[in-house]
Design an enzyme around this catalytic site. Structure first.
Site, short mmCIF file in Angstrom:
data_model
loop_
_atom_site.label_atom_id
_atom_site.label_comp_id
_atom_site.label_asym_id
_atom_site.label_seq_id
_atom_site.Cartn_x
_atom_site.Cartn_y
_atom_site.Cartn_z
N HIS A 19 0.86 -1.19 0.00
CA HIS A 19 0.00 0.00 0.00
C HIS A 19 0.89 1.24 0.00
O HIS A 19 2.12 1.13 -0.01
CB HIS A 19 -1.00 -0.03 1.17
CG HIS A 19 -0.39 -0.12 2.55
ND1 HIS A 19 0.51 0.81 3.03
CD2 HIS A 19 -0.55 -1.02 3.54
CE1 HIS A 19 0.85 0.48 4.27
NE2 HIS A 19 0.23 -0.65 4.59
N HIS A 22 3.98 1.51 2.42
CA HIS A 22 5.22 0.84 1.99
C HIS A 22 5.90 1.67 0.90
O HIS A 22 7.12 1.83 0.88
CB HIS A 22 4.94 -0.55 1.42
CG HIS A 22 4.15 -1.45 2.33
ND1 HIS A 22 2.93 -1.94 1.98
CD2 HIS A 22 4.40 -1.91 3.58
CE1 HIS A 22 2.45 -2.69 2.97
NE2 HIS A 22 3.33 -2.69 3.95
N CYS A 127 2.57 -9.12 20.44
CA CYS A 127 1.60 -8.69 19.41
C CYS A 127 1.99 -9.32 18.09
O CYS A 127 3.09 -9.08 17.59
CB CYS A 127 1.58 -7.17 19.25
SG CYS A 127 0.62 -6.67 17.78
N CYS A 130 2.67 -6.84 15.13
CA CYS A 130 4.02 -6.24 15.18
C CYS A 130 5.09 -7.32 15.14
O CYS A 130 6.25 -7.01 14.92
CB CYS A 130 4.26 -5.48 16.48
SG CYS A 130 3.26 -4.06 16.78
N CYS A 144 -1.89 -3.76 22.26
CA CYS A 144 -0.66 -3.34 21.59
C CYS A 144 -0.65 -1.83 21.39
O CYS A 144 -1.63 -1.26 20.93
CB CYS A 144 -0.58 -4.06 20.24
SG CYS A 144 0.54 -3.27 19.09
N HIS A 147 -1.06 -1.24 17.36
CA HIS A 147 -2.29 -1.66 16.69
C HIS A 147 -3.54 -1.49 17.55
O HIS A 147 -4.65 -1.70 17.05
CB HIS A 147 -2.17 -3.12 16.25
CG HIS A 147 -1.11 -3.31 15.21
ND1 HIS A 147 0.20 -3.63 15.53
CD2 HIS A 147 -1.16 -3.17 13.86
CE1 HIS A 147 0.90 -3.71 14.40
NE2 HIS A 147 0.11 -3.43 13.39
N LYS A 294 -2.57 5.57 11.81
CA LYS A 294 -1.63 5.03 10.83
C LYS A 294 -2.40 4.28 9.75
O LYS A 294 -3.22 3.42 10.05
CB LYS A 294 -0.67 4.08 11.54
CG LYS A 294 0.30 3.37 10.61
CD LYS A 294 1.34 2.62 11.43
CE LYS A 294 2.32 1.89 10.54
NZ LYS A 294 2.13 0.45 10.48
N LYS A 297 -3.19 -2.08 6.83
CA LYS A 297 -4.14 -3.15 6.54
C LYS A 297 -5.00 -3.43 7.77
O LYS A 297 -6.20 -3.62 7.66
CB LYS A 297 -3.35 -4.41 6.16
CG LYS A 297 -4.21 -5.66 6.04
CD LYS A 297 -3.32 -6.81 5.65
CE LYS A 297 -3.88 -8.16 6.10
NZ LYS A 297 -5.05 -8.59 5.41
N1 MSP Z 1 8.82 -6.77 8.25
C1 MSP Z 1 8.96 -5.65 9.11
C2 MSP Z 1 10.25 -4.90 8.85
C3 MSP Z 1 11.48 -5.72 8.96
S1 MSP Z 1 12.91 -4.82 8.54
C4 MSP Z 1 14.16 -5.80 8.95
C5 MSP Z 1 7.79 -4.72 8.92
N2 MSP Z 1 7.13 -4.85 7.77
S2 MSP Z 1 5.82 -4.02 7.36
O1 MSP Z 1 5.33 -4.63 6.15
O2 MSP Z 1 4.92 -3.92 8.44
O3 MSP Z 1 6.35 -2.63 6.91
C6 MSP Z 1 6.52 -1.61 7.82
C7 MSP Z 1 7.10 -0.42 7.11
O4 MSP Z 1 6.26 0.01 6.02
C8 MSP Z 1 7.16 0.80 8.02
O5 MSP Z 1 8.26 0.77 8.87
C9 MSP Z 1 7.22 1.89 7.00
O6 MSP Z 1 8.51 1.90 6.43
C10 MSP Z 1 6.21 1.41 5.97
N3 MSP Z 1 4.85 1.80 6.33
C11 MSP Z 1 3.79 0.98 6.53
N4 MSP Z 1 2.69 1.74 6.82
C12 MSP Z 1 3.03 3.03 6.80
C13 MSP Z 1 2.32 4.24 6.97
N5 MSP Z 1 1.05 4.29 7.23
N6 MSP Z 1 3.03 5.39 6.85
C14 MSP Z 1 4.36 5.41 6.56
N7 MSP Z 1 5.06 4.28 6.39
C15 MSP Z 1 4.42 3.09 6.53
O7 MSP Z 1 7.54 -3.90 9.79
#
Ligand code: MSP
Length: 511
Positions: A19, A22, A127, A130, A144, A147, A294, A297
């Site tokens: 999304h 990411h 959690c 997370c 959490c 979340h 935030k 999903k």
């Molecule tokens: N798999 C772990 C990261 C491991 S790194 C060794 C993880 N993955 S995640 O799919 O949840 O991705 C989290 C990351 O996606 C956040 O840290 C950020 O970089 C990005 N984001 C996800 N949602 C976001 C927002 N709503 N806003 C900004 N960035 C966001 O955590």
């Protein structure tokens, strides 16, 4: 050997399709990578997917799929989205790859052999969204803190890493480095407070899970997903003895603020314990918010990047988020604000500037960039001075990952250039044959400003800047330009053929 620059994104969980959250981090990392390439640095940019752990296993099961088939499917969704956002990553790592699994096991075996890992018992909240252990004191209303959902209570025999032993090194040596590796300062303060509240050893294994990498000395346990995921940043470079590892490590990690603790506390501590250099920088950026929460999903607020790219184009997409939200802070975004910025800064700003200048060079000089002749006025000098100071501000901001400030500096150039054209009024001078030299200088200056803009904006909007570069008819490719030289006034060669072409940013029409 020249400077190297290694930048990473978090590796994303394959529990769902990508999304715009990411994409926010990935675009920012790509912009930084392209900027460092523009400076002539030997740059490496890594992204990938995080494929193990209970959350991924549960999502696969809920979709009636075997975890490997599921991760193959979703990982592909990430890989197909990045090219459409003009992401030029050098590698894409998946944690189910052999090239990750083997070095992870070797790394942990090394820590175990050094006595940095021991067996114990964990009891407390966890959690799954997370994939994180919490302290009771960190829970918000019993749930959490990220979340706001119920946590599980785990009681397991686990292996632990002696994180507590690294508290002193983290606080007094690592964080004390100049420049500080943890940025921005608010994130550093959070890490310091967390460590000072009592750093506990961290569990590194899960006995109750199957979907993970087995511990080499006790394969009944799989490695806790975070502990192996963090290592992607070195396994992708061929740690321990790969040529890329020697060349590029240590990295600049861009991460969302919710995972700073993993990157700025646990990860450097593990590396230090293993005798490996810790990361150069961990930058924790803010969240894209929807309705004040935030975007995610879990909150059912995920928006796919293509929804916006289809409407605004990839260049505007990349530009918008980094312009709208100060990098490091949370920010809301909306269709309306994206539309407003598109129209005022892209279509009416740089887009209009480019078409006006090209049209005037076409009609007054048969499309050939005129040589700057005649006397220089204060207005001319003023335009060049704004370009020079903005290039400096832009570079300082980009070096500090302050993308919004860099774009502010660029916008200053666009505004001055539009003002310059209004104030010099070339269409008036053009009527006076005695002012031919003056007209030439004004249009040279305007076109030269566009050249500088194309260079500065190229990390943000590579496609649009290539088109602008093509319009200006510069012989040397945009990709061969190097900062700071390419930002200096006077780079445009008189005689180059300017073509008007299609508008850089066509007016939006959502009817
Ligand atoms: N798999 C772990 C990261 C491991 S790194 C060794 C993880 N993955 S995640 O799919 O949840 O991705 C989290 C990351 O996606 C956040 O840290 C950020 O970089 C990005 N984001 C996800 N949602 C976001 C927002 N709503 N806003 C900004 N960035 C966001 O955590």
């Amino acid at each position: 050997m020249g400077e190297t620059f290694y930048i990473t994104t978090p590796i994303y969980y394959v529990n769902d399709v990508p999304h715009i959250g990411h994409a926010y981090t990935t675009v920012a990392a790509d912009v930084a990578a392209r900027y460092h390439r523009l400076k002539g640095e030997d740059t490496y940019f890594l992204t990938g997917t995080d494929e193990h752990g209970g959350k991924v296993a549960a999502t696969a099961a809920a979709n009636g799929m075997d975890p490997q088939a599921w991760t193959d499917h979703i990982s592909q969704r990430f890989r197909e989205v990045w090219p459409r956002l003009d992401i030029a990553n050098d590698d894409f790592i998946r944690t189910t790859e052999e090239r990750h699994i083997k070095p992870v096991q070797a790394f942990l075996q090394h820590l175990y052999d050094k006595g940095e890992i021991y067996e114990g018992e964990y009891e407390g909240p966890y959690c799954q969204s997370c994939e994180a252990f919490y302290k009771d004191s960190e829970l918000v209303d019993g749930g959490c803190p990220v979340h706001k959902r119920p946590v599980e209570r785990l009681k397991e025999r686990n292996y632990f890493f002696r994180l507590s032993a690294q508290a002193d090194w983290l606080l007094n040596e690592y964080y004390a480095r100049t420049p500080c590796p943890v940025q921005p300062e608010s994130r550093l303060n959070e890490c310091v407070a967390f460590i000072k509240s009592g750093l506990q050893d961290v569990s590194i294994s899960r006995p109750s899970l199957e979907w993970g990498i087995p511990l080499p000395w006790d394969p009944k346990h799989v490695i806790y997903v975070w502990i192996e995921a963090l290592q992607n940043y070195i396994t992708a470079l061929g740690y321990p003895d790969g040529e890329k590892f020697a060349r590029y490590w240590p990295a600049v990690h861009l991460v969302g603020k919710e995972i700073v603790r993993f990157h700025a506390v646990i990860w450097p501590a593990m590396l230090h314990a293993a005798g490996v250099e810790p990361p150069k920088t961990i930058f924790g950026h803010g969240w894209l918010l929807v309705g004040g929460e935030k975007m995610s999903k879990t909150n059912l607020t995920g928006i796919h990047p293509f929804e916006l790219v289809d409407a605004f184009g990839v260049d505007a997409y990349r530009y918008y988020f980094l312009r709208e939200v100060a990098f490091g802070q949370d920010g809301s975004f909306s269709w309306e604000s994206m539309e407003a910025r598109y129209t005022s800064e892209l279509a009416n700003g740089i887009g209009n500037l480019a078409s006006r200048v090209a049209a005037m060079i076409a009609s007054y000089f048969d499309g050939a960039v005129p040589a700057p002749s005649g006397a220089e006025t204060d207005l001319d000098a003023g335009l060049a001075a704004v370009c020079a100071s903005s290039v400096r501000d832009y570079m300082d901001s980009m070096d500090a990952l302050a993308f919004h400030q860099a774009l502010e500096a660029v916008d200053k150039i666009v505004r001055r250039a539009n003002g310059y054209i209004v104030e010099t009024a070339p269409w008036v001078i053009a009527k006076d044959p005695d002012q031919r030299d003056r007209l030439a200088r004004v249009l040279y200056g305007s076109a030269e400003t566009l050249r500088i803009l194309a260079v500065l904006l190229s990390p943000f909007m590579p496609g649009a800047c290539e088109r602008l570069w093509g319009m200006l008819g510069v012989a040397a490719p945009l990709g061969a330009q190097r900062l700071p030289e390419a930002g200096a006034w006077g780079g445009l060669t008189p005689g180059a053929t300017v073509t008007k072409g299609e508008p850089l940013f066509p007016r939006l029409d959502f009817t």
